[in-house]
Structure formats: C-alpha cells, structure tokens
Design an enzyme around this catalytic site. Structure first.
Site, PDB file in Angstrom:
ATOM      1  N   THR A 125      60.540  18.098  60.531  1.00  0.00           N
ATOM      2  CA  THR A 125      61.780  17.722  61.215  1.00  0.00           C
ATOM      3  C   THR A 125      62.946  17.695  60.234  1.00  0.00           C
ATOM      4  OG1 THR A 125      62.944  16.048  62.525  1.00  0.00           O
ATOM      5  CG2 THR A 125      61.247  15.225  61.020  1.00  0.00           C
ATOM      6  N   SER A 126      64.106  18.145  60.711  1.00  0.00           N
ATOM      7  CA  SER A 126      65.309  18.114  59.881  1.00  0.00           C
ATOM      8  C   SER A 126      65.885  16.703  59.829  1.00  0.00           C
ATOM      9  CB  SER A 126      66.355  19.093  60.420  1.00  0.00           C
ATOM     10  OG  SER A 126      66.764  18.688  61.709  1.00  0.00           O
ATOM     11  N   HIS A 177      61.768  13.154  73.204  1.00  0.00           N
ATOM     12  CA  HIS A 177      62.781  14.011  73.838  1.00  0.00           C
ATOM     13  C   HIS A 177      62.274  14.680  75.116  1.00  0.00           C
ATOM     14  CE1 HIS A 177      65.098  14.330  69.742  1.00  0.00           C
ATOM     15  NE2 HIS A 177      65.322  13.188  70.383  1.00  0.00           N
ATOM     16  N   ALA A 188      53.531  23.316  57.502  1.00  0.00           N
ATOM     17  CA  ALA A 188      52.602  22.335  58.077  1.00  0.00           C
ATOM     18  C   ALA A 188      51.176  22.872  58.227  1.00  0.00           C
ATOM     19  CB  ALA A 188      53.129  21.861  59.429  1.00  0.00           C
ATOM     20  N   CYS A 200      64.978  19.510  95.150  1.00  0.00           N
ATOM     21  CA  CYS A 200      64.111  18.338  95.273  1.00  0.00           C
ATOM     22  C   CYS A 200      63.549  18.254  96.688  1.00  0.00           C
ATOM     23  CB  CYS A 200      64.912  17.073  94.961  1.00  0.00           C
ATOM     24  SG  CYS A 200      64.030  15.539  95.288  1.00  0.00           S
ATOM     25  N   CYS A 238      63.872  15.607  89.722  1.00  0.00           N
ATOM     26  CA  CYS A 238      65.119  15.723  90.464  1.00  0.00           C
ATOM     27  C   CYS A 238      66.274  15.164  89.622  1.00  0.00           C
ATOM     28  CB  CYS A 238      65.001  14.954  91.774  1.00  0.00           C
ATOM     29  SG  CYS A 238      66.556  14.901  92.685  1.00  0.00           S
TER      30      CYS A 238
HETATM   31  C1  BV8 Z   1      72.104   9.650  72.456  1.00  0.00           C
HETATM   32  C2  BV8 Z   1      65.794  18.316  73.682  1.00  0.00           C
HETATM   33  C3  BV8 Z   1      73.324   7.881  73.526  1.00  0.00           C
HETATM   34  C4  BV8 Z   1      66.022  19.350  74.659  1.00  0.00           C
HETATM   35  C5  BV8 Z   1      67.249  17.702  71.864  1.00  0.00           C
HETATM   36  C6  BV8 Z   1      74.550   9.226  64.919  1.00  0.00           C
HETATM   37  C7  BV8 Z   1      75.275  10.099  64.109  1.00  0.00           C
HETATM   38  C8  BV8 Z   1      75.736  11.327  64.600  1.00  0.00           C
HETATM   39  C9  BV8 Z   1      75.463  11.705  65.923  1.00  0.00           C
HETATM   40  C10 BV8 Z   1      74.742  10.868  66.706  1.00  0.00           C
HETATM   41  C11 BV8 Z   1      74.307   9.635  66.199  1.00  0.00           C
HETATM   42  N1  BV8 Z   1      73.613   9.007  67.203  1.00  0.00           N
HETATM   43  C12 BV8 Z   1      73.589   9.811  68.276  1.00  0.00           C
HETATM   44  C13 BV8 Z   1      74.269  10.944  68.017  1.00  0.00           C
HETATM   45  C14 BV8 Z   1      74.477  12.077  68.958  1.00  0.00           C
HETATM   46  C15 BV8 Z   1      73.272  12.976  69.082  1.00  0.00           C
HETATM   47  C16 BV8 Z   1      72.888  13.446  67.705  1.00  0.00           C
HETATM   48  O1  BV8 Z   1      71.974  12.959  67.086  1.00  0.00           O
HETATM   49  N2  BV8 Z   1      73.574  14.441  67.216  1.00  0.00           N
HETATM   50  C17 BV8 Z   1      73.305  14.986  65.884  1.00  0.00           C
HETATM   51  C18 BV8 Z   1      72.647  16.338  66.049  1.00  0.00           C
HETATM   52  C19 BV8 Z   1      74.599  15.034  65.113  1.00  0.00           C
HETATM   53  N3  BV8 Z   1      72.171  12.312  69.741  1.00  0.00           N
HETATM   54  C20 BV8 Z   1      72.061  12.280  71.062  1.00  0.00           C
HETATM   55  O2  BV8 Z   1      72.891  12.807  71.788  1.00  0.00           O
HETATM   56  C21 BV8 Z   1      70.872  11.530  71.622  1.00  0.00           C
HETATM   57  N4  BV8 Z   1      71.268  10.666  72.665  1.00  0.00           N
HETATM   58  O3  BV8 Z   1      72.546   9.380  71.368  1.00  0.00           O
HETATM   59  O4  BV8 Z   1      72.401   8.954  73.594  1.00  0.00           O
HETATM   60  C22 BV8 Z   1      73.214   7.120  74.784  1.00  0.00           C
HETATM   61  C23 BV8 Z   1      72.682   5.853  74.739  1.00  0.00           C
HETATM   62  C24 BV8 Z   1      72.581   5.101  75.935  1.00  0.00           C
HETATM   63  C25 BV8 Z   1      72.990   5.649  77.130  1.00  0.00           C
HETATM   64  C26 BV8 Z   1      73.490   6.938  77.169  1.00  0.00           C
HETATM   65  C27 BV8 Z   1      73.606   7.685  75.989  1.00  0.00           C
HETATM   66  C28 BV8 Z   1      69.910  12.494  72.302  1.00  0.00           C
HETATM   67  C29 BV8 Z   1      69.385  13.515  71.361  1.00  0.00           C
HETATM   68  C30 BV8 Z   1      68.352  14.416  72.047  1.00  0.00           C
HETATM   69  C31 BV8 Z   1      68.727  15.818  71.863  1.00  0.00           C
HETATM   70  N5  BV8 Z   1      67.721  16.672  72.448  1.00  0.00           N
HETATM   71  N6  BV8 Z   1      66.623  18.590  72.536  1.00  0.00           N
HETATM   72  C32 BV8 Z   1      65.714  20.699  74.127  1.00  0.00           C
HETATM   73  O5  BV8 Z   1      64.699  20.844  73.457  1.00  0.00           O
HETATM   74  O6  BV8 Z   1      66.464  21.590  74.481  1.00  0.00           O
HETATM   75  S1  BV8 Z   1      67.561  17.922  70.172  1.00  0.00           S
HETATM   76  C33 BV8 Z   1      66.567  18.968  69.336  1.00  0.00           C
HETATM   77  O7  BV8 Z   1      66.561  18.391  68.020  1.00  0.00           O
HETATM   78  C34 BV8 Z   1      65.132  19.070  69.693  1.00  0.00           C
HETATM   79  O8  BV8 Z   1      64.765  18.416  70.809  1.00  0.00           O
HETATM   80  C35 BV8 Z   1      64.398  18.433  68.560  1.00  0.00           C
HETATM   81  O9  BV8 Z   1      63.407  17.615  69.062  1.00  0.00           O
HETATM   82  C36 BV8 Z   1      65.424  17.647  67.859  1.00  0.00           C
HETATM   83  C37 BV8 Z   1      65.107  17.445  66.429  1.00  0.00           C
HETATM   84  O10 BV8 Z   1      65.051  18.681  65.762  1.00  0.00           O
HETATM   85  P1  BV8 Z   1      63.827  19.016  64.853  1.00  0.00           P
HETATM   86  O11 BV8 Z   1      62.587  18.862  65.615  1.00  0.00           O
HETATM   87  O12 BV8 Z   1      63.966  18.254  63.612  1.00  0.00           O
HETATM   88  O13 BV8 Z   1      64.055  20.591  64.610  1.00  0.00           O
HETATM   89  P2  BV8 Z   1      65.057  21.310  63.585  1.00  0.00           P
HETATM   90  O14 BV8 Z   1      65.133  22.723  63.986  1.00  0.00           O
HETATM   91  O15 BV8 Z   1      66.288  20.573  63.412  1.00  0.00           O
HETATM   92  O16 BV8 Z   1      64.288  21.227  62.185  1.00  0.00           O
HETATM   93  C38 BV8 Z   1      63.092  21.932  61.961  1.00  0.00           C
HETATM   94  C39 BV8 Z   1      62.541  21.504  60.619  1.00  0.00           C
HETATM   95  O17 BV8 Z   1      61.269  22.089  60.446  1.00  0.00           O
HETATM   96  C40 BV8 Z   1      63.414  21.972  59.434  1.00  0.00           C
HETATM   97  O18 BV8 Z   1      63.607  20.888  58.551  1.00  0.00           O
HETATM   98  C41 BV8 Z   1      62.564  23.060  58.775  1.00  0.00           C
HETATM   99  O19 BV8 Z   1      62.739  23.120  57.370  1.00  0.00           O
HETATM  100  C42 BV8 Z   1      61.179  22.623  59.147  1.00  0.00           C
HETATM  101  N7  BV8 Z   1      60.183  23.693  59.188  1.00  0.00           N
HETATM  102  C43 BV8 Z   1      60.328  25.019  59.483  1.00  0.00           C
HETATM  103  N8  BV8 Z   1      59.167  25.654  59.449  1.00  0.00           N
HETATM  104  C44 BV8 Z   1      58.227  24.711  59.136  1.00  0.00           C
HETATM  105  C45 BV8 Z   1      58.861  23.469  58.949  1.00  0.00           C
HETATM  106  N9  BV8 Z   1      58.210  22.356  58.627  1.00  0.00           N
HETATM  107  C46 BV8 Z   1      56.880  22.444  58.465  1.00  0.00           C
HETATM  108  N10 BV8 Z   1      56.178  23.604  58.617  1.00  0.00           N
HETATM  109  C47 BV8 Z   1      56.815  24.758  58.935  1.00  0.00           C
HETATM  110  N11 BV8 Z   1      56.120  25.899  59.087  1.00  0.00           N
HETATM  111 ZN    ZN Z   2      65.721  14.047  94.675  1.00  0.00          ZN
END
Ligand code: BV8
Ligand code: ZN
Length: 244
Positions: free
Chosen positions: A192-193, A117, A235, A151, A125
C-alpha cells in the site's frame, strides 16, 4: 532482514495484516498510483470514483466498475495472498484488514477480511441500500458505458459497493480495523502507498501503541518512517519467505 521479520512474526500473538493494491498486482490487477500501470495514470478519479461522478454519469461509472469486476474475475490469488492465509492460520490471533475491492484474499482462503473500501462484488441500491445482483454482461474496456440495473425495491440506480472519495468508510469495518490495530503486537503492511485516509491511519495507530511494524513494498512509502523492518520487494516473493 527477512529472517528478523520471520521470527518477529513467528513470536507475535496478535497480528494485523494490512493490505493494499500491491498484493494483487502480481495477479494482474492494476494498482492505483503506480506511475505507468496504475489506474489513476489512465483514468480520472474525479470523474469515476466520487458520488458526484455517479450522479453526473451513472453509466460511465457503472461501466468502469463492471470492467474492473471482469478483470478481477479473470485473475487468481498469488503466492502473496496464500502466504497471508498461512499467517492467519498460524498466528494465535490475526485480523486481515484490506483496502482492496477484489476478492483474491477470500479466494486464497482468508475467511473474513475486513474490507475498508468495500467490494466490487457487493452492489447495492444508491437510494435505499438494498443489496442488488449483477446483470452479467461485462464490458471489454474501461470507457464503455453500461446503464446500471434498477433497484428491485425502489427503482433507483444500483451502485458499486465500494467507498468513493469523500464517502465515509463502513462503520463496522473501520471500528474492527481500529480495534485490531490498537490491540495487536505486530502489524504487517503489504503493498500500500499509505496515502488514502482514514485507512492509512491503521498502521499509525498500531505503531503509536507500541506494535512492531513490518512493511513489504518494492518502493518507498510514508510508512518507511514508522516501520521497524522494511522489506523492499514484491509481495509474492517476500511474503512466502516469512512463513516458510
Ligand atoms: C473520507 C475504492 C470523509 C473504490 C478508493 C487527510 C489528508 C488528505 C486527504 C484526506 C485526508 N482524510 C481524508 C482525505 C480525503 C481522501 C483521501 O485520503 N485522499 C488522499 C488520496 C489525498 N479520503 C477519502 O475521501 C475517504 N473518505 O475521508 O470521508 C467523510 C467522513 C464522514 C462522512 C462523510 C465523509 C475515502 C477514501 C476511499 C477511496 N476509495 N477506492 C475503487 O477502488 O475505485 S481509493 C484507492 O486507494 C483504492 O481503493 C485503494 O484501496 C486505496 C489505497 O491505495 P493502495 O491500495 O495503497 O494502492 P496504490 O496504488 O496507491 O499503491 C500501491 C502500492 O503497492 C505502491 O506503494 C506500490 O509500490 C506497491 N506495489 C506495487 N507492486 C507491488 C507492490 N507492493 C508489493 N508487491 C508488489 N508486487
Ligand atoms: Zn432501492
């Protein structure tokens, strides 16, 4: 359970470590989806983390990412990141695939994490893609607007180097992750969720092709169904026990 996981890991030849925001939580970097502390509990993804949001209000989006960059800069890797670096050093082959946009794996000694990501530290840019540098004036809170720099080549707005919702993942990174997951004999998923696609496919690919899946997470996730071993804990406590 921990002993089983440690010995599975010790015996594996090709390992993939797949991480999410949970691994950085104990360093003080907020996760996204945790109920009270997650970023999406306080901020709206639609108005901050989409291409449209940046078009509509570049200063709001840039300010928010600069605030997050500042937050990450004030933190340090924890024992979980360090254990991952130790796993990499010990396994015959290991690929670290992260969804995180922080640099805590690098700072813990992981040489080349695959950043699915993107990164908070690689602005570019929004029009021509030229890598850009920061103007170092970091906002103190997440709703502070900051005009993005221009840019140097084409004068368009510089954007954060992260992958927004609706954007394709970097092709090279995704291909490297799929290839490593297809060839591994063990995948270790940490913090990761597993709800964001296509990244969440990576452990599924490994499982489908017969790899052992170990999961470290204090809570339930969709990966519970495919994991051979579920280690329910934070973790920074669980991972060091796997490399003792
Ligand atoms: C795309 C970056 C197409 C920027 C982020 C299929 C079904 C439904 C929807 C979709 C699908 N396919 C695609 C989609 C749409 C969408 C998607 O997935 N939506 C979901 C949410 C419904 N996906 C997209 O839009 C992707 N792109 O599909 O493009 C395309 C193809 C060709 C050409 C053009 C377009 C792009 C997705 C990227 C999103 N970017 N962010 C930023 O950071 O601001 S998402 C965000 O979630 C973060 O980046 C992160 O990396 C990502 C994953 O989250 P996690 O890391 O898992 O974090 P989360 O908070 O969810 O969970 C934390 C976990 O840690 C929990 O489980 C918790 O219990 C645990 N935890 C807590 N404490 C601890 C712990 N574990 C261990 N130790 C601890 N101490
Ligand atoms: Zn540029």
């Amino acid at each position: 359970m921990g002993d089983t996981a440690a010995s599975l890991l010790r015996d594996a030849r090709k390992v993939v470590v797949f991480t999410g925001a949970g691994i950085s939580a104990e360093s003080g970097v907020p996760t996204f989806r945790d109920a009270l502390t997650g970023l999406w509990a306080r901020f709206d993804a639609e108005t901050l983390a989409t291409p449209r949001a940046f078009r509509d209000d570049p200063a709001l989006v840039w300010g928010w990412y600069e605030w997050r960059r500042g937050q990450v800069r004030r933190t340090r890797p924890n024992a979980g990141h360090e254990a991952v670096a130790a796993i990499e050093a010990r396994a015959p082959h290991c690929t670290l695939v992260t969804q995180n946009v922080d640099d805590l794996h690098e700072r813990a000694g992981s040489a080349a994490p695959v950043h699915l990501h993107g990164s908070l530290f690689a602005p570019r840019c929004s029009f021509c893609g030229l890598p850009a540098s920061f103007v170092d004036d970091l906002p103190a809170d997440g709703s502070h607007k900051v005009e993005p720099p221009m840019c140097e080549r084409c004068g368009s707005a510089v954007r954060p180097g992260v992958v927004w919702f609706g954007e394709a993942l970097p092709e090279v990174a995704l291909a490297a992750a799929v290839e490593a997951a297809s060839a591994c004999d063990l995948l270790l998923s940490v913090g990761t969720s597993a709800m964001v696609y296509p990244a969440a496919e990576i452990p599924q690919v490994a499982a489908r092709l017969g790899a052992t899946v170990i999961q470290v997470n204090p809570r339930e996730t969709p990966l519970d169904a495919i994991a051979d071993v579920n280690l329910r804990g934070p973790a920074a406590t669980v991972l060091p026990e796997l490399v003792r």
